[in-house]
Design a protein around this motif. Structure first.
Motif, PDB file in Angstrom:
ATOM      1  N   ASP A 645      -5.218  20.522  10.676  1.00  0.00           N
ATOM      2  CA  ASP A 645      -4.001  20.410   9.892  1.00  0.00           C
ATOM      3  C   ASP A 645      -3.109  19.292  10.431  1.00  0.00           C
ATOM      4  N   MET A 646      -3.061  19.173  11.752  1.00  0.00           N
ATOM      5  CA  MET A 646      -2.255  18.118  12.361  1.00  0.00           C
ATOM      6  C   MET A 646      -2.808  16.728  12.043  1.00  0.00           C
ATOM      7  N   MET A 647      -4.111  16.649  11.852  1.00  0.00           N
ATOM      8  CA  MET A 647      -4.720  15.356  11.526  1.00  0.00           C
ATOM      9  C   MET A 647      -4.216  14.838  10.180  1.00  0.00           C
ATOM     10  N   ILE A 648      -3.904  15.756   9.264  1.00  0.00           N
ATOM     11  CA  ILE A 648      -3.341  15.354   7.979  1.00  0.00           C
ATOM     12  C   ILE A 648      -2.002  14.659   8.204  1.00  0.00           C
ATOM     13  N   LEU A 649      -1.175  15.233   9.069  1.00  0.00           N
ATOM     14  CA  LEU A 649       0.118  14.619   9.369  1.00  0.00           C
ATOM     15  C   LEU A 649      -0.055  13.301  10.116  1.00  0.00           C
ATOM     16  N   ALA A 650      -1.031  13.254  11.026  1.00  0.00           N
ATOM     17  CA  ALA A 650      -1.267  12.036  11.812  1.00  0.00           C
ATOM     18  C   ALA A 650      -1.690  10.863  10.929  1.00  0.00           C
ATOM     19  N   MET A 651      -2.267  11.152   9.764  1.00  0.00           N
ATOM     20  CA  MET A 651      -2.655  10.090   8.830  1.00  0.00           C
ATOM     21  C   MET A 651      -1.458   9.237   8.425  1.00  0.00           C
ATOM     22  N   SER A 652      -0.258   9.801   8.517  1.00  0.00           N
ATOM     23  CA  SER A 652       0.936   9.060   8.095  1.00  0.00           C
ATOM     24  C   SER A 652       1.277   7.915   9.037  1.00  0.00           C
ATOM     25  N   PHE A 653       0.814   7.975  10.283  1.00  0.00           N
ATOM     26  CA  PHE A 653       1.134   6.900  11.225  1.00  0.00           C
ATOM     27  C   PHE A 653       0.572   5.552  10.770  1.00  0.00           C
ATOM     28  N   PRO A 654      -0.759   5.411  10.638  1.00  0.00           N
ATOM     29  CA  PRO A 654      -1.280   4.117  10.177  1.00  0.00           C
ATOM     30  C   PRO A 654      -0.860   3.794   8.754  1.00  0.00           C
ATOM     31  N   ASN A 655      -0.737   4.816   7.915  1.00  0.00           N
ATOM     32  CA  ASN A 655      -0.412   4.566   6.512  1.00  0.00           C
ATOM     33  C   ASN A 655       0.980   3.972   6.330  1.00  0.00           C
ATOM     34  N   ILE A 656       1.991   4.589   6.926  1.00  0.00           N
ATOM     35  CA  ILE A 656       3.368   4.124   6.725  1.00  0.00           C
ATOM     36  C   ILE A 656       3.608   2.767   7.376  1.00  0.00           C
ATOM     37  N   ILE A 657       2.902   2.477   8.477  1.00  0.00           N
ATOM     38  CA  ILE A 657       3.016   1.137   9.075  1.00  0.00           C
ATOM     39  C   ILE A 657       2.619   0.086   8.041  1.00  0.00           C
ATOM     40  N   GLY A 658       1.498   0.348   7.364  1.00  0.00           N
ATOM     41  CA  GLY A 658       1.038  -0.575   6.323  1.00  0.00           C
ATOM     42  C   GLY A 658       2.000  -0.644   5.147  1.00  0.00           C
ATOM     43  N   LEU A 659       2.567   0.498   4.764  1.00  0.00           N
ATOM     44  CA  LEU A 659       3.494   0.523   3.631  1.00  0.00           C
ATOM     45  C   LEU A 659       4.751  -0.285   3.928  1.00  0.00           C
ATOM     46  N   TYR A 660       5.239  -0.195   5.158  1.00  0.00           N
ATOM     47  CA  TYR A 660       6.404  -1.001   5.538  1.00  0.00           C
ATOM     48  C   TYR A 660       6.105  -2.490   5.364  1.00  0.00           C
ATOM     49  N   ILE A 661       4.959  -2.909   5.885  1.00  0.00           N
ATOM     50  CA  ILE A 661       4.597  -4.332   5.861  1.00  0.00           C
ATOM     51  C   ILE A 661       4.429  -4.838   4.435  1.00  0.00           C
ATOM     52  N   MET A 662       3.860  -3.997   3.554  1.00  0.00           N
ATOM     53  CA  MET A 662       3.542  -4.431   2.193  1.00  0.00           C
ATOM     54  C   MET A 662       4.571  -3.990   1.149  1.00  0.00           C
ATOM     55  N   SER A 663       5.689  -3.424   1.584  1.00  0.00           N
ATOM     56  CA  SER A 663       6.690  -2.939   0.628  1.00  0.00           C
ATOM     57  C   SER A 663       7.264  -4.071  -0.227  1.00  0.00           C
ATOM     58  N   GLY A 664       7.403  -5.255   0.367  1.00  0.00           N
ATOM     59  CA  GLY A 664       7.910  -6.401  -0.399  1.00  0.00           C
ATOM     60  C   GLY A 664       6.965  -6.785  -1.523  1.00  0.00           C
ATOM     61  N   GLU A 665       5.676  -6.709  -1.262  1.00  0.00           N
ATOM     62  CA  GLU A 665       4.660  -7.011  -2.272  1.00  0.00           C
ATOM     63  C   GLU A 665       4.736  -6.007  -3.423  1.00  0.00           C
ATOM     64  N   VAL A 666       4.908  -4.734  -3.084  1.00  0.00           N
ATOM     65  CA  VAL A 666       5.007  -3.696  -4.116  1.00  0.00           C
ATOM     66  C   VAL A 666       6.265  -3.901  -4.955  1.00  0.00           C
ATOM     67  N   ARG A 667       7.352  -4.274  -4.305  1.00  0.00           N
ATOM     68  CA  ARG A 667       8.601  -4.513  -5.028  1.00  0.00           C
ATOM     69  C   ARG A 667       8.441  -5.661  -6.021  1.00  0.00           C
ATOM     70  N   LYS A 668       7.733  -6.710  -5.611  1.00  0.00           N
ATOM     71  CA  LYS A 668       7.490  -7.854  -6.490  1.00  0.00           C
ATOM     72  C   LYS A 668       6.634  -7.442  -7.684  1.00  0.00           C
ATOM     73  N   ASP A 669       5.574  -6.658  -7.410  1.00  0.00           N
ATOM     74  CA  ASP A 669       4.691  -6.186  -8.488  1.00  0.00           C
ATOM     75  C   ASP A 669       5.451  -5.279  -9.458  1.00  0.00           C
ATOM     76  N   LEU A 670       6.346  -4.465  -8.928  1.00  0.00           N
ATOM     77  CA  LEU A 670       7.152  -3.578  -9.767  1.00  0.00           C
ATOM     78  C   LEU A 670       8.043  -4.391 -10.705  1.00  0.00           C
ATOM     79  N   LYS A 671       8.659  -5.423 -10.166  1.00  0.00           N
ATOM     80  CA  LYS A 671       9.543  -6.260 -10.968  1.00  0.00           C
ATOM     81  C   LYS A 671       8.777  -6.926 -12.109  1.00  0.00           C
ATOM     82  N   GLU A 672       7.569  -7.433 -11.816  1.00  0.00           N
ATOM     83  CA  GLU A 672       6.740  -8.075 -12.842  1.00  0.00           C
ATOM     84  C   GLU A 672       6.305  -7.063 -13.902  1.00  0.00           C
TER      85      GLU A 672
END
Length: 690
Positions: A645-672
């Motif tokens: 069960d804890m491994m499910i929560l631990a998945m958020s570590f690598p995932n959110i790091i990537g989301l932070y880095i690529m959030s600008g890209e998502v914002r641009k795609d959303l605008k388009e």
């Protein structure tokens, strides 16, 4: 004469100390069965000067108890025995394991504790920003023999002490009449008395809706201490309310994405409903399943025991006020789901056979590679995949099989002791679905999820409707409890954390799992699937979790102590609809079943990322997954399930790091995307005119 007597007493006391035996502690270790966590240690203490106190490493064993029960086999337990003179003996013990299950549990328990020390580490307390110890300045005085849903009336007949009078522990302070019988109440602490109920008034009246709903409605007074007192566990260690790092990580990320995407959880809600209804389903778009099927698959993995058992835990620990923070966390989590599922579609890979490979593994690797962070991307993707595989076998499989058997066997007696055969039956059901792949999974979840969610929501609405007179008191309890909770519930911080924690565990926003399901959606526009995905936390937390909490509060079950989890929710429904616990058992089974088949897909995609994309690789994973179904239903693996069960929560570590880095890209795609939507460039089904 007096001097001689004093001298004799002194000499006798000195002699007794001189000839007193050294403190001796002998233990008896008991392992009564092959089941986990039922070990016992009994101590026989001699010598020294009684009475003795026992400081056990097990927090739930009282200081006065020479016996500690419900202990984990195969790990070390400690105790410090102290006599009246302050002499002490420290000893440690290990209850030997007698079964494979106990060995598994004992091996994984230290791993779980180590993992928990990271996931639940409190950075604020570590740097001294606040003291996590829970203090209280008062001791509430409660009506004797009161219990939730009692039909007895409690009348304050007479105060035996004046307002603000200083009282001592054990002193008679009031006479309370319970259904015609008078009872004297004694002070439970030293301090100044405060009258909360006047003589001749009812302390608790079951006919008063406010009394039924309000937390601690059966209090009639309080004793104020001169100095704050730390609350403690039964073993004497301080009670703390930490702010777990994993909760901070998930909630901060959700808040960041909410602002970064311009409150997409609000302004995108209407369009999300349109997409889920199929208004923009493009038949020739790449992908395998519709927007609605992707939503149903992802929702089936999150809506489940967390909404039934998890909410009951939150409300029993944090009171009615935890509901407010759960809803807020679900609202913020909608933005996290939007970002991760948009990226899940954008970076998916579709092979020649039409099989789709997507999710955090893809966008972490290739999205970061595009930013010249290839090594970081490969590491994060592989780390995520390994965690996802473990999570699919444990939290997404064994835990579901184990709990669904426990719940059904509680309602169907002949299932008791037949966990293995129940596991085989469940394995066949799951196997029939997952062997067919994502199309088969989507078809089943697309039908099962709406039905089971509908039944559960309907039942909750019936309970709420029958008790609609409690609406005002219930809302008051939620809002007042959110901002002015008592120290017994951990104070403001304790209630806030409990609400956020259960919401984060339930809707998995930021974990990245849902992006795997949504990557298979038929669409030419990645943000469109992000819109659909933001409905998940709304359905899971804002709707289903809130309804569960309201059922508990409306029925007064949030005041029940000693019962938690799914049993508390079952009792709440049963108190209004006597036969509904049977329906709830079936609903819980379907919740668990749908969660398992959805997580099988998540785990398989992570497996093929590590071990290769082939039919053979997928088949190997599916066979292993099905074997774990039987294992989960057959035995209680305790710490193994907690670890998974804890491994499910631990998945958020690598995932959110990537989301932070690529959030600008998502914002641009959303605008388009929004520009195209407003200009009519997005495919839209034509409405046939009659």
């Amino acid at each position: 004469m007096v001097r001689n007597i004093s001298l004799i007493v002194f000499l006798m006391f000195t002699v007794s100390l001189t000839f007193a035996q050294d403190l001796q502690v002998e233990e008896t270790l008991i392992n009564p069965s092959e089941q986990i966590n039922d070990g016992q240690i009994e101590l026989n203490v001699s010598g020294g000067i009684p009475p003795y106190t026992y400081e056990w490493s097990d927090a739930e064993t009282p200081l006065s108890s020479a016996k500690s029960s419900h202990l984990t086999e195969g790990i070390t337990h400690a105790v410090k025995v102290t006599d009246a003179n302050g002499d002490f003996v420290e000893k440690s013990f290990e209850i030997k394991t007698e079964s494979i299950v106990e060995s598994f549990n004992g091996t994984f328990k230290p791993i779980v504790n180590s993992m928990g020390s990271v996931l639940f580490w409190d950075p604020f307390a570590a740097v001294g920003i606040y003291d996590p110890v829970v203090y209280t300045k008062e001791k509430l005085l409660f009506a004797p023999r009161w219990e939730p849903n009692t039909q007895n009336k409690f009348l304050l007949k007479q105060w035996l002490v004046q307002e603000n009078e200083t009282v001592k522990k054990g002193q008679d302070i009031a006479i309370i009449e319970v259904d015609g019988e008078s009872e004297i109440v004694k002070a439970q602490a030293n301090g100044k008395i405060d009258h909360l109920t006047m003589e001749g008034d009812y302390i608790y009246d079951p006919n008063n809706k406010q009394d039924v709903i309000t937390q601690n409605a059966h209090k009639f007074g309080k004793i104020t201490f001169d100095d704050p007192v730390a609350l403690t566990h039964p073993n004497g260690t301080p009670l703390t309310k930490d702010i777990p790092f994993i909760v901070i990580w998930l909630i901060f990320g959700a808040a960041f994405f909410t602002f970064r995407m311009g409150f997409i959880n609000i302004r995108g809600f209407k369009h999300a409903l349109q997409l889920a209804r199929g208004k923009y389903d493009e038949p020739n778009a790449p992908g395998r399943i519709t927007h609605f099927q992707a939503l149903a698959t992802a929702v089936s993995a999150t809506v489940g025991l967390g909404n039934i058992a998890g909410v009951a835990i939150a409300v029993s620990l944090g009171g009615a006020g935890a509901t407010f923070w759960m809803v807020l966390a679900g609202f913020l989590g909608m933005s996290s789901k939007f970002v991760e599922c948009t990226l899940g579609v954008k970076y998916r890979f579709i092979n020649k056979e039409g099989r789709i490979f997507g999710g955090p593994m893809n966008y972490l690797r290739y999205g970061l590679e595009k930013r010249n962070m290839g090594k970081l991307g490969k590491f994060l993707a592989a780390f995520f995949a390994i965690l996802a595989i473990g999570a699919s076998f444990g939290g997404g499989n064994m835990f579901q099989a184990n709990q669904s058997f426990a719940i059904l066997s509680g309602q169907i007696p002949f299932l008791v002791g037949n966990g293995f055969w129940f596991g085989v039956f469940l394995m066949v059901l799951v196997g029939v679905v997952i062997i067919g792949g994502i199309n088969s999974i989507a078809k089943v979840t697309g039908k099962v999820v709406p039905v089971m969610a509908g039944v559960y929501i309907l039942g909750a609405l019936v309970v709420i409707g029958i008790n609609i007179d409690n609406l005002g008191p219930a809302l008051n309890a939620i809002f007042s409890g959110a901002f002015t909770p008592t120290a017994l519930k951990g104070g403001f911080i304790g209630v806030l954390v409990v609400g956020f924690q259960r919401a984060a565990f339930s809707n998995e926003a930021g974990v990245g799992s849902a992006a795997i399901a949504h990557s298979a959606a038929k669409t030419n526009h990645p943000p469109s699937e992000g819109f659909v995905a933001l409905l998940e936390p709304f359905i899971d937390t804002v709707v289903v979790c809130t309804l569960t909490a309201l059922v508990l509060i409306f029925t007064g079950m949030h005041e029940v102590e000693g019962v938690s989890g799914v049993q508390l929710t079952t009792d709440a429904f049963g108190s209004v609809i006597s036969w509904f616990p049977y329906v709830l058992s079936v609903a819980v089974f379907l919740f668990a079943f749908s969660t398992m088949i959805s997580w099988s897909y998540y785990g398989m995609r992570a497996w093929t990322y590590i071990f290769g994309r082939s039919n053979r690789s997928e088949l190997i994973y599916k066979i292993i997954f099905l074997l774990f179904v039987v294992l989960g239903a057959s035995v209680s693996l305790g710490a193994v399930l907690d670890f998974s069960d804890m491994m499910i929560l631990a998945m958020s570590f690598p995932n959110i790091i990537g989301l932070y880095i690529m959030s600008g890209e998502v914002r641009k795609d959303l605008k388009e995307y929004m520009t195209k939507l407003k200009s009519g460039q997005i495919y839209k089904k034509e409405v046939l005119k009659k």
